[in-house]
Design a protein around this motif. Structure first.
Motif, PDB file in Angstrom:
ATOM      1  N   CYS A 280       0.784  -1.242  -0.079  1.00 26.08           N
ATOM      2  CA  CYS A 280      -0.205  -0.018   0.021  1.00 26.08           C
ATOM      3  C   CYS A 280       0.855   1.221   0.010  1.00 26.08           C
ATOM      4  CB  CYS A 280      -0.851   0.016   1.348  1.00 26.08           C
ATOM      5  SG  CYS A 280      -2.300  -1.251   1.134  1.00 26.08           S
ATOM      6  N   TYR A 281       1.805   1.236   0.832  1.00 27.92           N
ATOM      7  CA  TYR A 281       2.804   2.470   0.785  1.00 27.92           C
ATOM      8  C   TYR A 281       3.218   2.683  -0.452  1.00 27.92           C
ATOM      9  CZ  TYR A 281       1.901   1.701   5.831  1.00 27.92           C
ATOM     10  OH  TYR A 281       1.314   1.724   7.100  1.00 27.92           O
ATOM     11  N   MET A 282       3.823   1.605  -1.153  1.00 25.03           N
ATOM     12  CA  MET A 282       4.533   1.766  -2.460  1.00 25.03           C
ATOM     13  C   MET A 282       3.537   2.424  -3.409  1.00 25.03           C
ATOM     14  SD  MET A 282       6.676  -1.678  -2.562  1.00 25.03           S
ATOM     15  CE  MET A 282       7.549  -1.299  -4.303  1.00 25.03           C
ATOM     16  N   ILE A 283       2.287   2.102  -3.391  1.00 23.82           N
ATOM     17  CA  ILE A 283       1.213   2.567  -4.252  1.00 23.82           C
ATOM     18  C   ILE A 283       1.209   4.038  -3.977  1.00 23.82           C
ATOM     19  CG2 ILE A 283      -1.328   2.370  -5.047  1.00 23.82           C
ATOM     20  CD1 ILE A 283      -0.935  -0.751  -4.477  1.00 23.82           C
ATOM     21  N   TYR A 284       0.754   4.117  -2.648  1.00 26.68           N
ATOM     22  CA  TYR A 284       0.829   5.766  -2.054  1.00 26.68           C
ATOM     23  C   TYR A 284       1.752   6.803  -2.710  1.00 26.68           C
ATOM     24  CZ  TYR A 284      -2.258   3.512   1.330  1.00 26.68           C
ATOM     25  OH  TYR A 284      -3.496   2.945   1.719  1.00 26.68           O
TER      26      TYR A 284
ATOM     27  N   GLN B 167       3.606   6.216  -5.532  1.00 28.56           N
ATOM     28  CA  GLN B 167       3.965   6.264  -6.902  1.00 28.56           C
ATOM     29  C   GLN B 167       2.280   6.929  -7.260  1.00 28.56           C
ATOM     30  OE1 GLN B 167       6.042   6.037  -8.831  1.00 28.56           O
ATOM     31  NE2 GLN B 167       7.322   5.547  -6.922  1.00 28.56           N
ATOM     32  N   PHE B 168       1.164   6.332  -6.708  1.00 31.17           N
ATOM     33  CA  PHE B 168      -0.098   7.134  -6.821  1.00 31.17           C
ATOM     34  C   PHE B 168      -0.965   7.508  -5.955  1.00 31.17           C
ATOM     35  CE2 PHE B 168      -4.658   5.878  -8.322  1.00 31.17           C
ATOM     36  CZ  PHE B 168      -4.750   6.527  -9.580  1.00 31.17           C
ATOM     37  N   GLN B 169      -0.787   8.749  -5.613  1.00 26.73           N
ATOM     38  CA  GLN B 169      -1.607   9.365  -4.704  1.00 26.73           C
ATOM     39  C   GLN B 169      -2.898   9.665  -4.995  1.00 26.73           C
ATOM     40  OE1 GLN B 169      -2.375   9.361  -1.372  1.00 26.73           O
ATOM     41  NE2 GLN B 169      -0.159  10.233  -0.687  1.00 26.73           N
ATOM     42  N   THR B 170      -3.939   9.362  -4.096  1.00 33.13           N
ATOM     43  CA  THR B 170      -5.401   9.541  -4.215  1.00 33.13           C
ATOM     44  C   THR B 170      -5.952  10.336  -3.085  1.00 33.13           C
ATOM     45  OG1 THR B 170      -6.237   7.619  -3.595  1.00 33.13           O
ATOM     46  CG2 THR B 170      -5.579   7.564  -5.849  1.00 33.13           C
ATOM     47  N   THR B 171      -6.949  10.862  -3.190  1.00 32.28           N
ATOM     48  CA  THR B 171      -7.797  11.603  -2.240  1.00 32.28           C
ATOM     49  C   THR B 171      -9.261  11.616  -2.368  1.00 32.28           C
ATOM     50  OG1 THR B 171      -7.916  13.876  -1.196  1.00 32.28           O
ATOM     51  CG2 THR B 171      -8.105  13.721  -3.715  1.00 32.28           C
ATOM     52  N   VAL B 172     -10.147  11.586  -1.430  1.00 39.01           N
ATOM     53  CA  VAL B 172     -11.420  11.731  -1.205  1.00 39.01           C
ATOM     54  C   VAL B 172     -11.936  12.981  -0.732  1.00 39.01           C
ATOM     55  CG1 VAL B 172     -13.385  10.382  -0.277  1.00 39.01           C
ATOM     56  CG2 VAL B 172     -11.237   9.003  -1.200  1.00 39.01           C
ATOM     57  N   PRO B 173     -12.760  13.489  -1.125  1.00 39.16           N
ATOM     58  CA  PRO B 173     -13.526  14.755  -0.881  1.00 39.16           C
ATOM     59  C   PRO B 173     -14.146  14.482   0.414  1.00 39.16           C
ATOM     60  CG  PRO B 173     -14.670  14.055  -2.416  1.00 39.16           C
ATOM     61  CD  PRO B 173     -13.424  13.247  -2.417  1.00 39.16           C
ATOM     62  N   ARG B 174     -14.221  15.531   1.502  1.00 40.41           N
ATOM     63  CA  ARG B 174     -14.949  15.209   2.525  1.00 40.41           C
ATOM     64  C   ARG B 174     -15.924  16.111   2.799  1.00 40.41           C
ATOM     65  NH1 ARG B 174      -9.745  14.636   6.830  1.00 40.41           N
ATOM     66  NH2 ARG B 174      -9.396  12.396   6.461  1.00 40.41           N
ATOM     67  N   PRO B 175     -17.035  15.647   3.297  1.00 38.95           N
ATOM     68  CA  PRO B 175     -18.316  16.739   3.540  1.00 38.95           C
ATOM     69  C   PRO B 175     -18.174  17.806   4.427  1.00 38.95           C
ATOM     70  CG  PRO B 175     -18.344  14.442   5.062  1.00 38.95           C
ATOM     71  CD  PRO B 175     -17.282  14.375   4.138  1.00 38.95           C
ATOM     72  N   GLN B 176     -19.044  18.940   4.139  1.00 38.32           N
ATOM     73  CA  GLN B 176     -19.137  19.695   5.104  1.00 38.32           C
ATOM     74  C   GLN B 176     -20.087  19.421   6.235  1.00 38.32           C
ATOM     75  OE1 GLN B 176     -17.693  22.740   4.907  1.00 38.32           O
ATOM     76  NE2 GLN B 176     -16.616  22.170   3.059  1.00 38.32           N
ATOM     77  N   ILE B 177     -19.491  19.490   7.380  1.00 39.95           N
ATOM     78  CA  ILE B 177     -20.224  18.944   8.614  1.00 39.95           C
ATOM     79  C   ILE B 177     -20.803  20.241   9.342  1.00 39.95           C
ATOM     80  CG2 ILE B 177     -19.977  17.776  10.764  1.00 39.95           C
ATOM     81  CD1 ILE B 177     -17.949  16.210   9.542  1.00 39.95           C
ATOM     82  N   GLY B 178     -22.062  20.315   9.331  1.00 42.55           N
ATOM     83  CA  GLY B 178     -22.617  21.603  10.023  1.00 42.55           C
ATOM     84  C   GLY B 178     -23.380  21.219  11.317  1.00 42.55           C
TER      85      GLY B 178
END
Length: 213
Positions: free
Chosen positions: A91-95, A97-108
């Motif tokens: 997993c660390y090797m993939i991170y 070379q290929f970093q990804t992100t997930v948008p987080r919701p606005q928490i009100g």
């Protein structure tokens, strides 16, 4: 007394997990190119704060399962731990070379569950997503008990339920997307097969057996 203490020495190998976690922290940033694997289906999955409970329970679940393997089947413990650590490195090797992100919701809103979500968000940046370590390790626990005769059918069912609940929680607290889970499950299947092949026919343990064992 020394013999009894010697029997517990393999538990020290569990320290490899927090040691490897150092690389997770170092890679958990958005420097360079960051990709998104969010699909339309992911956008339809709602944010459900109560799922933060099984998400956090993951820490207890994985530790407890490893300890259970140790006290039940030393070979199973060794195979599961080696497979888990190998997966973390992958997993660390993939991170890297290929970093990804997930948008987080606005928490009100507010409340205990929201506070737990915010705590997770503060301590875990929205990167290192594909493949999901939460999903990889949880699914690996399913594979680790499938062929173990020492575990009852009810216990296996409880492990399956807990693992899938944790996997689903990663979607509902917006820590991961479907492709993160798919990649993690594929990785777990591959590494579990490789580990089973490696350990098959040879009782490979993490310590030398004493004459009394």
């Amino acid at each position: 007394m020394r013999r009894k203490l010697h029997a517990y020495l393999p538990l020290l190998w569990l320290l490899a997990i927090p040691a490897l976690n150092i690389f997770y922290v170092r890679l958990n940033h958005g420097g360079g190119q960051v990709n998104s694997l969010v699909t339309d289906i992911d956008r339809q999955i709602p944010f459900v704060p109560i799922f933060i409970i099984p998400y956090i329970f993951w820490y207890v679940f994985i530790t407890g399962m490893l300890l259970l393997h140790f006290f039940t089947n030393k070979k199973g413990f060794a195979q599961t731990l080696v497979t888990l650590c190998t997966g973390l490195v992958a997993c660390y090797m993939i991170y890297l070379q290929f970093q990804t992100t997930v948008p987080r919701p606005q928490i009100g809103s507010s409340g205990v569950l929201i506070q737990l979500v915010e705590w997770v968000y503060r301590h875990d940046q929205p990167f290192n997503c594909f493949p999901s370590i939460h999903v990889f390790t949880s699914y690996l626990m399913i594979k680790s008990v499938q062929e173990q005769e020492a575990f009852s059918r009810k216990f296996k069912a409880a492990v399956y339920f807990s693992s899938w609940l944790i996997i689903c929680s990663t979607f509902f607290v917006k820590q991961h997307v479907l492709l993160d889970a798919a990649g993690a499950i594929a990785l777990a299947e591959i590494l579990h097969f490789a580990g089973r092949t490696l350990f098959n026919g040879k009782v490979l343990t993490l310590h030398k057996r004493s004459p009394s064992e």
